[in-house]
Design a protein around this motif. Structure first.
Motif, short mmCIF file in Angstrom:
data_model
loop_
_atom_site.label_atom_id
_atom_site.label_comp_id
_atom_site.label_asym_id
_atom_site.label_seq_id
_atom_site.Cartn_x
_atom_site.Cartn_y
_atom_site.Cartn_z
N SER A 26 -27.61 32.30 33.67
CA SER A 26 -27.36 33.68 33.35
C SER A 26 -28.06 33.95 32.28
CB SER A 26 -25.92 33.55 33.34
OG SER A 26 -25.26 33.08 32.48
N SER A 73 -27.57 38.09 29.59
CA SER A 73 -27.20 39.36 29.54
C SER A 73 -27.54 39.84 28.19
CB SER A 73 -25.44 39.03 29.29
OG SER A 73 -25.16 38.56 28.09
N ARG A 74 -27.63 41.17 28.41
CA ARG A 74 -27.84 42.17 27.20
C ARG A 74 -26.90 43.33 27.12
NH1 ARG A 74 -33.17 46.06 26.67
NH2 ARG A 74 -32.60 46.38 24.37
N THR A 75 -26.58 43.64 25.83
CA THR A 75 -25.63 44.92 25.70
C THR A 75 -26.62 45.81 25.53
OG1 THR A 75 -24.07 43.58 24.56
CG2 THR A 75 -23.73 46.00 24.17
N ARG A 109 -16.68 47.31 37.56
CA ARG A 109 -18.30 47.03 37.32
C ARG A 109 -19.09 47.72 38.43
NH1 ARG A 109 -15.58 42.26 36.35
NH2 ARG A 109 -15.59 41.26 34.27
N VAL A 158 -26.93 41.14 39.50
CA VAL A 158 -26.80 41.96 38.31
C VAL A 158 -25.46 42.85 38.11
CG1 VAL A 158 -28.26 43.54 37.07
CG2 VAL A 158 -29.12 41.88 38.50
N VAL A 161 -22.22 45.86 29.14
CA VAL A 161 -22.85 44.52 29.21
C VAL A 161 -23.66 44.51 30.43
CG1 VAL A 161 -22.50 41.71 29.19
CG2 VAL A 161 -21.47 43.55 27.65
N LEU A 162 -24.93 44.39 30.62
CA LEU A 162 -25.69 44.09 31.81
C LEU A 162 -25.97 42.40 31.88
CD1 LEU A 162 -26.85 45.73 34.17
CD2 LEU A 162 -29.04 45.82 32.67
N ALA A 163 -25.61 42.01 32.87
CA ALA A 163 -25.64 40.30 33.22
C ALA A 163 -26.31 40.17 34.35
CB ALA A 163 -24.35 39.86 32.91
N SER A 208 -26.82 37.08 36.97
CA SER A 208 -26.30 35.53 37.23
C SER A 208 -27.04 35.21 38.60
CB SER A 208 -24.80 35.74 37.56
OG SER A 208 -23.98 36.18 36.46
N LYS A 227 -34.41 36.92 30.88
CA LYS A 227 -34.00 37.71 29.65
C LYS A 227 -35.19 38.58 29.55
CE LYS A 227 -31.67 34.15 27.05
NZ LYS A 227 -31.38 33.58 25.81
N LEU A 284 -34.41 41.57 31.33
CA LEU A 284 -33.38 42.49 30.48
C LEU A 284 -33.93 43.12 29.15
CD1 LEU A 284 -30.21 40.09 30.98
CD2 LEU A 284 -30.37 42.45 32.02
#
Length: 190
Positions: free
Chosen positions: A94, A96-98, A136, A151, A162-164, A166, A184, A187
């Motif tokens: 996984s 993620s990015r804010t 979500r 996503v 928060v966009l994640a 997985s 990464k 994102l």
């Protein structure tokens, strides 16, 4: 052997043990004693997590989540699984990015940048779909021969999300870092 290396030489993810100790107020050696006293090495993941929850010290915030995390750390410590491996034996990764946008804008940005992609790292995309719940927004798709991707966009605070990503169903752990770098980068480009 350090406090994070199990008898099989299998390393528990470095950040997991100190986080478990801080959140639960119990030392890792005490957790190991609890698990060993209950024969946890021969239990399933679900049974180990239930044991962790049943023996969780009082007053732990989000105790169910920490019971899962403690169970995973134990399984890694004793060699029942390696970092990135799920309780079913496959592997996941996984990232993620804010982002400084609401959840709908975050999902829209992902779809605009990646929704038309026919493949990721040579694996074909199929079954792309979006959905949402009260909490979500999601984009989900399968990757030919490389599992499934979800996503998710969840509100954080003050207009941030928060966009994640997985990704589950990887055949082995050797590809985890390659996929992590890929997600990464995706994102980071948003």
């Amino acid at each position: 052997m350090n406090s994070m290396t199990g008898p099989t030489g299998n390393d528990t993810r470095g950040e997991r043990v100190p986080a478990v100790e801080r959140a639960t107020g119990r030392s890792w050696s005490d957790w190991l004693a609890v698990f060993d006293a209950h024969g946890a090495r021969s239990l399933s993941h679900a049974e180990i997590a239930k044991l962790a929850l049943a023996t969780m010290p009082p007053g732990v915030d989000n105790e169910g989540w920490w019971a899962q995390g403690t169970a995973i750390a134990f399984e890694q410590h004793v060699g029942l699984r390696v970092p990135g491996q799920s309780s079913t034996g496959d592997f996941r990764v996984s990232a993620s990015r804010t982002l400084p946008v609401d959840r709908d804008a975050a999902i829209a940005a992902w779809v605009a940048a990646n929704g038309a992609a026919a493949e990721h790292l040579g694996h074909s995309v199929s079954g792309l779909r979006t959905s949402e719940t009260a909490k979500r927004s999601f984009v989900r798709f399968s990757l030919g021969g490389a599992g499934k991707v979800e996503v998710s966009a969840a509100p954080k605070d003050a207009g941030k999300t928060v966009l994640a990503v997985s990704h589950e169903g990887l055949a082995d752990g050797s590809v985890i870092e390659r996929w992590r770098a890929h997600w990464k980068a995706q994102l980071g480009a948003l």
